[in-house]
Write an enzyme that holds these catalytic residues in place. Structure first.
Site, PDB file in Angstrom:
ATOM      1  N   SER A   1       0.815  -1.217   0.000  1.00  0.00           N
ATOM      2  CA  SER A   1       0.000   0.000   0.000  1.00  0.00           C
ATOM      3  C   SER A   1       0.845   1.262   0.000  1.00  0.00           C
ATOM      4  CB  SER A   1      -0.898  -0.003   1.246  1.00  0.00           C
ATOM      5  OG  SER A   1      -1.513   1.246   1.457  1.00  0.00           O
TER       6      SER A   1
ATOM      7  N   TYR B   1      -1.811   0.017  10.026  1.00  0.00           N
ATOM      8  CA  TYR B   1      -1.991  -0.594   8.709  1.00  0.00           C
ATOM      9  C   TYR B   1      -0.718  -0.437   7.870  1.00  0.00           C
ATOM     10  CZ  TYR B   1      -3.856  -1.208   3.962  1.00  0.00           C
ATOM     11  OH  TYR B   1      -4.066  -1.603   2.661  1.00  0.00           O
TER      12      TYR B   1
ATOM     13  N   GLU C   1       0.331   3.489   1.913  1.00  0.00           N
ATOM     14  CA  GLU C   1       0.472   3.847   3.324  1.00  0.00           C
ATOM     15  C   GLU C   1       1.858   3.507   3.859  1.00  0.00           C
ATOM     16  OE1 GLU C   1      -1.656   5.258   5.660  1.00  0.00           O
ATOM     17  OE2 GLU C   1      -3.037   5.792   4.054  1.00  0.00           O
TER      18      GLU C   1
END
Length: 325
Positions: free
Chosen positions: A126, A149, A128
């Site tokens: 991701s 996450y 992220e």
């Protein structure tokens, strides 16, 4: 003989869209759920492919469970899309998020190594992982995750990279930026915005509560992104790729576009709700997907305004279908 693909997390947005994409290519599809007998598989049903997928009950965080299904199916391609997928929820469930994200990636690559299979492995990572990006992030940008996450995805990325380097596995990770479709749950802010605007247009309510509108994201169309996943496993060598549109927009501009679709002035209907703010949030998350274009020949064709329009079209189609039941 058709190729076999095993998709961990087939019931989610990306898993279902990927299954549909691979079925068009003649693949035999196997998919996992923690309990296939209790699963509803609404996304597979909505795409009309539920009966074309062989389902298996598997806990991705349990090594024996993962080893068994890989041994039984001996897939040509394995896609790890299983784990808790909400950044916001990861702050409320940090341990579960870390366990599901890290263990699933480890158990898959370790099973392929121990079974001495030639299966190619895709691992879903991701944007992220990067945290805030002052400059558009590419594959060489250092990780600086700002959520449980993101921490879990970064650890999974390095787990896969280590098994690739140590044991010669064809294993790679896709660093995917935001990508949506009507299959997203409404807890995701993009779907929440579109559904909220539709509710206001239908006079079911008069306002929508939103957190920080000033964050910037790269908004893409999920059906295009699953094509990139498959292309990564058909490449000549296993490499990691940033998958994104390369365009960044504020959430406020997304809201404006969504409300405009329904003929609404967003400023008359949006209420700021401080309780929706995350403990830490990314101000800007921008991407440079040039490597994917250069090596895979993949590039996004749909951008933020297209995504809003397609999400809104899908929302209206979904409501019309429900009304006919």
């Amino acid at each position: 003989m058709s190729k076999k693909a095993l998709i961990f997390g087939i019931s989610g947005q990306d898993g279902s869209l990927l299954a549909a994409h691979l079925l068009k290519g003649g693949y035999a599809i196997h998919g996992t759920s923690r309990d296939k007998e209790l699963g509803i598989f609404a996304n597979l049903q909505r795409l009309g492919i539920r009966d074309r997928v062989a389902l298996h009950s598997v806990d991705p965080a349990d090594f024996g469970s993962v080893l068994r299904v890989i041994s039984e199916t001996t897939p040509d391609e394995i896609y790890n899309l299983a784990s808790q997928s909400s950044v916001g929820l990861s702050f409320d469930q940090p341990i579960q998020t870390l366990e599901s994200t890290i263990f699933s990636a480890h158990n898959i690559v370790d099973s392929v190594h121990r079974l001495k299979l030639s299966s190619r492995v895709y691992n879903a990572c991701s944007s992220e992982c990067f945290g805030n990006t002052d400059l558009p992030a590419d594959e060489a940008t250092p990780f600086s995750p700002r959520s449980p996450y993101g921490v879990g995805k970064a650890a999974a990325f390095w787990t896969v990279a280590n098994y690739r380097d140590a044991y010669g596995l064809f294993a790679c990770s896709g660093l995917l930026f935001n990508h949506d479709s009507p299959l997203r749950p409404q807890r995701f802010v993009t779907r929440k915005i579109v559904a909220g605007a539709a509710d206001i247009a239908e006079k079911k309510t008069d306002s929508l509560r939103i957190g920080n509108l000033h964050i910037s994201r790269d908004f893409g169309w999920a059906p295009e992104y699953v094509e990139a996943m498959a292309m990564m496993l058909r490449a000549d060598a296993p490499e990691d790729f940033v998958i994104a549109t390369g365009q960044t927009n504020t959430l406020e501009s997304f809201v404006r576009e969504a409300f405009s679709y329904f003929g609404l002035d967003w400023e008359r209907h949006i209420d700021f709700d401080e309780s929706l703010l995350r403990p830490i949030d990314l101000k800007c998350n921008s991407a440079n997907p040039a490597k994917a274009k250069r090596i895979l020949g993949w590039e996004a064709k749909l951008f933020m305004k297209d995504v809003v329009r397609l999400l809104a079209d899908g929302e209206l189609d979904y409501r019309a279908a429900k009304a006919r039941l």
